[in-house]
Design a protein around this motif. Sequence first.
Motif, mmCIF file in Angstrom:
data_model
loop_
_atom_site.group_PDB
_atom_site.id
_atom_site.type_symbol
_atom_site.label_atom_id
_atom_site.label_comp_id
_atom_site.label_asym_id
_atom_site.label_seq_id
_atom_site.Cartn_x
_atom_site.Cartn_y
_atom_site.Cartn_z
ATOM 1 N N HIS A 46 0.833 -1.199 0.000
ATOM 2 C CA HIS A 46 0.000 0.000 0.000
ATOM 3 C C HIS A 46 0.872 1.254 0.000
ATOM 4 O O HIS A 46 1.922 1.293 0.639
ATOM 5 N N ASP A 70 -8.196 6.205 -9.509
ATOM 6 C CA ASP A 70 -8.207 4.779 -9.855
ATOM 7 C C ASP A 70 -6.939 4.509 -10.676
ATOM 8 O O ASP A 70 -6.192 5.442 -11.000
ATOM 9 N N GLY A 79 -7.152 -3.448 -13.574
ATOM 10 C CA GLY A 79 -6.532 -2.375 -12.806
ATOM 11 C C GLY A 79 -6.141 -2.837 -11.430
ATOM 12 O O GLY A 79 -5.741 -3.993 -11.247
ATOM 13 N N ILE A 80 -6.278 -1.945 -10.467
ATOM 14 C CA ILE A 80 -5.983 -2.312 -9.091
ATOM 15 C C ILE A 80 -7.161 -3.076 -8.506
ATOM 16 O O ILE A 80 -8.286 -2.975 -8.996
ATOM 17 N N ASN A 81 -6.893 -3.823 -7.465
ATOM 18 C CA ASN A 81 -7.939 -4.607 -6.814
ATOM 19 C C ASN A 81 -8.504 -3.899 -5.587
ATOM 20 O O ASN A 81 -9.139 -4.532 -4.743
ATOM 21 N N THR A 82 -8.255 -2.623 -5.496
ATOM 22 C CA THR A 82 -8.729 -1.855 -4.343
ATOM 23 C C THR A 82 -9.575 -0.680 -4.810
ATOM 24 O O THR A 82 -9.554 -0.302 -5.985
ATOM 25 N N GLN A 83 -10.303 -0.115 -3.876
ATOM 26 C CA GLN A 83 -11.047 1.114 -4.128
ATOM 27 C C GLN A 83 -10.390 2.217 -3.305
ATOM 28 O O GLN A 83 -10.613 2.311 -2.091
ATOM 29 N N GLU A 85 -9.468 5.573 -1.372
ATOM 30 C CA GLU A 85 -10.278 6.579 -0.682
ATOM 31 C C GLU A 85 -9.551 7.919 -0.744
ATOM 32 O O GLU A 85 -8.356 8.012 -0.432
ATOM 33 N N GLU A 97 -5.610 7.225 -0.208
ATOM 34 C CA GLU A 97 -5.160 6.000 0.465
ATOM 35 C C GLU A 97 -5.827 4.787 -0.187
ATOM 36 O O GLU A 97 -6.875 4.909 -0.818
ATOM 37 N N GLY A 98 -5.220 3.624 0.009
ATOM 38 C CA GLY A 98 -5.791 2.402 -0.546
ATOM 39 C C GLY A 98 -5.275 2.066 -1.929
ATOM 40 O O GLY A 98 -5.879 1.284 -2.645
ATOM 41 N N LEU A 100 -2.572 0.216 -4.298
ATOM 42 C CA LEU A 100 -1.618 -0.901 -4.261
ATOM 43 C C LEU A 100 -1.432 -1.426 -5.676
ATOM 44 O O LEU A 100 -2.392 -1.853 -6.318
ATOM 45 N N HIS A 102 -0.093 -4.313 -7.530
ATOM 46 C CA HIS A 102 0.325 -5.664 -7.155
ATOM 47 C C HIS A 102 1.246 -6.314 -8.170
ATOM 48 O O HIS A 102 1.785 -7.387 -7.902
#
Lengths: 128, 430
Positions: A46, A70, A79-83, A85, A97-98, A100, A102
């Motif tokens: 992260h 994003d 894309g990324i596997n996170t949302q 914030e 934040e959030g 990553l 990978h």
Amino acid sequence: MVALILTPVGGCRVEPEPTLDSATTASGDYTVRYEFEPDPIPRNEHFVMHVLLSRKDGLEFAPGLSVVVDADMPAHGHGINTQPEVTMVSPGVYKVEGLLFHMGGQWELFVDVMEDGIPDRATIPIKM
Amino acid sequence: MKGSSALLLALLPCLGACGKRQHGPPGPVMIRDITLPSTNVVEILSLSPLPSRPAQPTNQDADNPVAAQLGQELFFDTRFSANGEVSCATCHQPANEWTDGKALSVGLEQVKRNAPSLWNVAYQRWYFWDGRKDSLWSQALGPIEHPSEMGGSRLRAYRLIRDTPAYLKAYESVFGMLPALSGGTDVVDARPVPDNPQDAMHKAWVSFPALDRTAVDRVFSHIGNAIEAFQRQLISTDAPFDHFVAALRAGDADGMGKLSDAVLRGMKIFTGKGQCTLCHGGPNFTDNEFHNIGLNRGGRSLDQGRFPAIEQVRKDPFNGKGIHSDNPSMEANKSLHYVAPKDNNLGEFKTPSLRNVTGTGPYMHDGRFHSLREVVVFYSTLPDTPAVGHREESLQPLHLDAREIDDLVAFLKSLTGRPLEADLLKPPEP
């Protein structure tokens, strides 16, 4: 902590750090200056992005303006596997934040400046 | 040609072993007649050594040896299961690289997926092939209650701790006094089955007072904590590949020359044109995430993989942000906090570690490939239409020839680490 001095700017009188990287939105209306923490971005960990947004014309930000972030890997179809914030620290100053990344490879980080629900996108290429 | 006399070492800038700051990328390396370009060397260095196992903030006893000893006993105990014959070790057999050698595992009955190996599970971010669990302790609870695996229940697990003096003693020394229940003394199995309120176990579960249910859940989570503490010791490292990288860092030509030509050529493909490190990167040879590699159904029912699992892990009462976590903070659970379902998650499955991969077949989430060679041939040809979703677009047929396929397999075999201590391979001595 990052070197970015995030002074509230109110949409005008932006005094960015000269070392910050920057990108321009598709319309050309906004400049996105940014810094990562840590820098360089670590693979598969992260990280935080600090954003300093300014209008090219120096006017105030529109009421309700927001920022959405994003990222994508164009050659991979995902894309990324996170949302992520996005927190507004002060007008024009955002903390993301959030995030990553990978995988190694070519990423595109999107900063969408949202006015009335319409995105104006700055695209930042990042090679991991 | 073999031997160090035939080994030309072109290791250029300091690679770190000298203790000084690196300046620029490392140079190419030539071993016998095999050249590893600089870009390969950078990748190779990123794959070893395996660091110490990561902290586990949601289980404060993750590295407690007493908890690990208890977890080891529980791991091999068949009394969790409805028929008294199935334990964790049924599908994760020490003699079988912590898997069962079957395409699809068999507990009380055959399940829908292959049993993944437990090597280096401490390093993972998500658990199960679809990542529907965010910790090893929470993962350990799933098979105990799964109707096809052990078919047991959290109440049965509670009773096993309570009624086995050695377990009770170990439990209370780690987790404190076992809470007593106010009723239900003649009930063996009880667990929530929210999808089927008429299930006998569900009816039994809701008949317990709320305080009893909370107590059983807490003990159940502690059972997971103990099993995790045991499993965190199952670490594969010190493989021939690690020795090669150590020699590379040290500029030790003799050490680097110990790998065969086939392994070196395979290493070059793995870290070069094969682009294997895109997903199997880092010292545990996995990105700890999920990919759709374009497998067809293989004659089986549709498996959506990662996509539905994201909501499951977010809602799981035993996730890292839940009341049974030892640290539910956002900081300790970033992966869970920020995870979100994306369209591309359809048909994705977790990237497995490749350490000790030689003995962990059959391969893939459904065990469709019985040999590593079959796996490499798949990536070389990519013959399938994905069962669901779309294939990771960076995957393109590698068009490897027969020798290259053999070389990649040889390289994968160099990832087998040193054996574990024998006392980890069986139930602990009383």
